[in-house]
Enzyme design. Structure first.
Site, PDB file in Angstrom:
ATOM      1  N   ASP A 112       0.816  -1.213   0.000  1.00  0.00           N
ATOM      2  CA  ASP A 112       0.000   0.000   0.000  1.00  0.00           C
ATOM      3  C   ASP A 112       0.849   1.262   0.000  1.00  0.00           C
ATOM      4  O   ASP A 112       0.449   2.292  -0.556  1.00  0.00           O
ATOM      5  CB  ASP A 112      -0.933   0.008   1.212  1.00  0.00           C
ATOM      6  CG  ASP A 112      -2.151  -0.875   1.005  1.00  0.00           C
ATOM      7  OD1 ASP A 112      -2.051  -1.821   0.208  1.00  0.00           O
ATOM      8  OD2 ASP A 112      -3.186  -0.624   1.629  1.00  0.00           O
ATOM      9  N   CYS A 136       1.167  -8.257   5.296  1.00  0.00           N
ATOM     10  CA  CYS A 136       0.798  -6.857   5.074  1.00  0.00           C
ATOM     11  C   CYS A 136      -0.691  -6.643   4.834  1.00  0.00           C
ATOM     12  O   CYS A 136      -1.492  -7.550   4.926  1.00  0.00           O
ATOM     13  CB  CYS A 136       1.666  -6.264   3.968  1.00  0.00           C
ATOM     14  SG  CYS A 136       3.357  -5.958   4.557  1.00  0.00           S
ATOM     15  N   ASP A 137      -1.018  -5.403   4.468  1.00  0.00           N
ATOM     16  CA  ASP A 137      -2.347  -4.828   4.658  1.00  0.00           C
ATOM     17  C   ASP A 137      -3.528  -5.665   4.176  1.00  0.00           C
ATOM     18  O   ASP A 137      -4.495  -5.849   4.895  1.00  0.00           O
ATOM     19  CB  ASP A 137      -2.401  -3.461   3.985  1.00  0.00           C
ATOM     20  CG  ASP A 137      -1.535  -2.438   4.688  1.00  0.00           C
ATOM     21  OD1 ASP A 137      -0.560  -2.841   5.340  1.00  0.00           O
ATOM     22  OD2 ASP A 137      -1.812  -1.231   4.579  1.00  0.00           O
ATOM     23  N   LYS A 138      -3.531  -6.112   2.926  1.00  0.00           N
ATOM     24  CA  LYS A 138      -4.688  -6.845   2.403  1.00  0.00           C
ATOM     25  C   LYS A 138      -4.462  -8.343   2.403  1.00  0.00           C
ATOM     26  O   LYS A 138      -5.395  -9.105   2.136  1.00  0.00           O
ATOM     27  CB  LYS A 138      -5.010  -6.377   0.968  1.00  0.00           C
ATOM     28  CG  LYS A 138      -5.246  -4.887   0.843  1.00  0.00           C
ATOM     29  CD  LYS A 138      -6.279  -4.392   1.832  1.00  0.00           C
ATOM     30  CE  LYS A 138      -6.322  -2.886   1.894  1.00  0.00           C
ATOM     31  NZ  LYS A 138      -5.071  -2.256   2.352  1.00  0.00           N
ATOM     32  N   CYS A 179       5.414  -2.404   8.247  1.00  0.00           N
ATOM     33  CA  CYS A 179       5.813  -1.085   8.754  1.00  0.00           C
ATOM     34  C   CYS A 179       5.595  -0.979  10.261  1.00  0.00           C
ATOM     35  O   CYS A 179       4.610  -1.455  10.805  1.00  0.00           O
ATOM     36  CB  CYS A 179       5.061   0.011   8.019  1.00  0.00           C
ATOM     37  SG  CYS A 179       5.551   0.142   6.285  1.00  0.00           S
ATOM     38  N   GLU A 188      -6.804   4.701  -0.020  1.00  0.00           N
ATOM     39  CA  GLU A 188      -6.368   5.261   1.252  1.00  0.00           C
ATOM     40  C   GLU A 188      -5.968   6.717   1.058  1.00  0.00           C
ATOM     41  O   GLU A 188      -5.400   7.088   0.032  1.00  0.00           O
ATOM     42  CB  GLU A 188      -5.181   4.475   1.808  1.00  0.00           C
ATOM     43  CG  GLU A 188      -5.563   3.095   2.287  1.00  0.00           C
ATOM     44  CD  GLU A 188      -4.420   2.356   2.944  1.00  0.00           C
ATOM     45  OE1 GLU A 188      -4.689   1.372   3.629  1.00  0.00           O
ATOM     46  OE2 GLU A 188      -3.256   2.760   2.766  1.00  0.00           O
ATOM     47  N   SER A 192      -5.017   5.053   5.567  1.00  0.00           N
ATOM     48  CA  SER A 192      -3.925   4.165   5.932  1.00  0.00           C
ATOM     49  C   SER A 192      -3.894   4.010   7.439  1.00  0.00           C
ATOM     50  O   SER A 192      -4.322   4.897   8.182  1.00  0.00           O
ATOM     51  CB  SER A 192      -2.608   4.757   5.448  1.00  0.00           C
ATOM     52  OG  SER A 192      -1.514   4.185   6.120  1.00  0.00           O
TER      53      SER A 192
END
Length: 616
Positions: free
Chosen positions: A81, A122-124, A195, A491, A517
């Site tokens: 992202d 990570c995000d998704k 992150c 985002e 985000s």
């Protein structure tokens, strides 16, 4: 007694062709009675949170084989992202969640796998795999790649902690010199891993612990630390035990829907509110609950948000603490322990280790445990060495952070705030709700009223912010960026970061039917539902309209009369085919994204696909 799914392809004369193909992958006669376990990896060189995962699937597979199973690995896609942010690439991020979920279903069902180990980060990727796991409902264990170490650099003779968001803010701040911006950029992301703050990736990996689908330490133990290897080894062994329990002993408690029950979802959301997790987690938990056929809605989240305090504060809500500090304070289990002592958790839940919540806390809560090995694991810390290698260091803090009055994790008596870190707001242009990360909102702007500055794309808003057209007191409204309207629900980290760059972080609000985000802080209100493209009233706001935000009372109101809003709606509907679309936006939208938009629901439904359109 359930039959092994894999027997469909390994037993019977008519499956000779399938067995011939299995043999070509290395299987032998002795393997055809064993459970076939999918190792669902997500290695890619595009994403720092996944760059170190190449060999970790093999590590898990070896343990599966040693425990009496057959391991077969495949990869899913993974979108970064941060790299996709601020340009057309962000349109693809949320839709990738559905692709990941579908790809896992496709591979596992096509090959009749019996169980899974999901290596996410990570995000998704974690949400996509979670959705697939609950959809398939076969034994599963999650083990993620782990958090990145926080960046550190020396500015003004002081060592400060950094992360991705700092690099973005300083890069856009005209007052920051080129040399300082470059220094921060080079220091912000020093290692592999997700992150380093309580952004979406780490929030979701923490929530898999609370749901019971991953092991203690999964959400907070650094990617670089040698101790994390044990989580992968344990996952390979344990999944075989869970698989045999279900298929050979008819023990349905080994299935993810019986572990991640409604009670577990409530615990996960309670954790999320207490730790000030990313607002994206709301989207993903709602989506996962639907896959599990659990009645868990925005109303449930609203109720929890009104009674759960904030017990942990982490970047981006503060620069003092990052995930490495959460781990030192006891990680997810440390927060759950404080919530349990406050009487805020459902105790009748179990995890993939077969432990109840009280048993888990007794063994893994640093405030309770007598196990020196557990305490040693939570002392695992950063090395401060740039690397893309997993398990590459063995540094430890000298002591644990068990200060529940002033430390990273607080007790109920010493909570950061009585209100939790997330809140649901309702009003006349957010009838189905919207989300704000209260953990990142300064107390001075918990109530805020200002004139709207309306933009029909993130790009136009960024141009206006950097061009000085947004001033103190404004409420920036970015619409037609929802799941359908974007499409893809981008985002808004760049607009919120640039407001800070321009000195407006505590002087403006930003409202959108898009999302934020996990790195966002400030008065940033997202997920406005219904979205503009679905006829939501956010599409009726005009420049200069006053908007009143009242977080303590969970309200958000467009101060325009009902009669005026009705007239505006009539005018919008009169646009015919152009109704509820942006008036002045040029955006290339691919066929793949148009297909996604055709089925997308608004954020209050988790932005999942509308099954009713498919007759389901």
């Amino acid at each position: 007694m359930p039959k092994y799914r894999s027997a469909t392809t390994t037993h019977g004369r008519n499956m000779a062709g399938a067995r011939a193909l299995w043999r070509a992958t290395g299987m032998t006669d002795a393997d055809f009675g064993k459970p076939i376990i999918a190792v669902v990896n997500s290695f890619t060189q595009f994403v720092p949170g996944h760059v170190h995962l190449r060999d970790l699937g093999k590590l898990v597979a070896e343990q599966i084989e040693a425990a009496g199973g057959v391991a077969k690995e495949f990869n899913t896609i993974a979108v970064d992202d941060g790299i996709a942010m601020g340009h057309g690439g962000m349109l693809y991020s949320l839709p990738s969640r559905e692709l990941i979920a579908d790809s896992v279903e496709y591979m596992v069902n096509a090959h009749c796998a019996d169980a899974m180990v999901c290596i996410s980060n990570c995000d998704k990727i974690t949400p996509g795999m979670l959705m697939a796991s609950l959809r398939l409902n076969i034994p599963v264990i999650f083990v993620s790649g782990g958090p990145m170490e926080a960046g550190k650099t020396k500015l003004s003779d002081q060592i400060i902690k950094l992360d991705l968001v700092d690099a973005m803010i300083q890069g856009a701040d005209p007052k920051v010199s080129d040399s300082q911006s470059d220094q921060v950029e080079r220091s912000a992301c020093p290692t592999c891993g997700s992150c380093s703050g309580m952004f979406t990736a780490n929030s979701m990996n923490c929530l898999t612990e609370a749901l019971g689908l991953s092991q203690p330490g999964n959400g907070s133990l650094l990617a670089t630390h040698a101790d994390r290897k044990q989580l992968f080894l344990n996952a390979g062994k344990r999944i075989v035990e869970l698989t045999k329990r279900y298929y050979e002993q008819n023990d349905e408690s080994a299935l993810p829907r019986n572990i991640a029950s409604k009670a577990a979802f409530e615990n996960a959301m309670t954790l999320d509110i207490a730790m000030g997790g990313s607002t994206n987690t709301v989207l993903h938990l709602l989506a996962a609950a639907q896959e599990a056929e659990i009645d868990f809605t925005m109303s449930d989240i609203d109720k929890l948000s009104r009674k759960v305090p904030q017990l942990c504060k982490v970047a981006p809500s503060t620069q003092k603490y990052h995930m490495e500090d959460v781990h030192r304070a006891g990680g997810v289990i440390g927060i759950l322990g404080e919530l349990d002592r406050a009487g805020l958790l459902n105790r009748d839940v179990k995890n993939v280790l077969g432990l109840t919540l009280p048993q888990t806390l007794e063994q893994y809560d640093v405030m309770l445990t007598q196990d020196d090995a557990v305490k040693n694991m939570f002392r695992a810390g950063p090395a401060g060495i740039r690397t893309t290698q997993a398990f590459s260091q063995d540094c430890r803090w000298d002591s644990l952070d068990d200060d529940r009055a002033n430390g990273c994790i607080r007790s109920l008596e010493h909570a950061y705030s009585k209100d939790g870190g997330l809140a649901v707001l309702y009003g006349n242009f957010a009838e189905n709700g919207c989300i704000v990360k209260t953990a990142g909102v300064d107390d001075s702007i918990l109530k805020f009223t200002g004139p709207a500055k309306v933009y029909e794309s993130q790009d136009d808003a960024v141009e206006a912010i950097l061009g000085g057209k947004v001033v103190a007191g404004d409420v920036v409204v970015i619409r037609y960026e929802g799941p359908k309207g974007g499409p893809g629900m981008q985002e808004m980290l760049y607009p919120t970061s640039f407001l800070k760059s321009m000195g407006l972080g505590k002087a403006c609000a930003l409202i959108t039917d898009g999302r934020f985000s996990g790195g966002t802080s400030g008065l940033s209100i997202g997920h406005v539902s219904p979205e503009a493209a679905s006829g939501g009233s956010i599409g009726l706001i005009e420049d200069g309209d006053l908007i009143a935000i009242d977080i303590p009372n969970r309200g958000i109101q467009l101060q325009v009369s009902d009669a005026e809003l009705a007239a505006r709606r009539e005018a919008q509907d009169a646009r015919g085919d152009k109704a509820w679309t942006p008036k002045n936006r040029e955006r290339q939208v691919s066929f793949a994204l148009r297909a996604y938009a055709s089925l997308a629901t608004s954020a209050d439904k988790g932005a999942v696909r509308d099954k009713s359109k498919l007759g389901g």
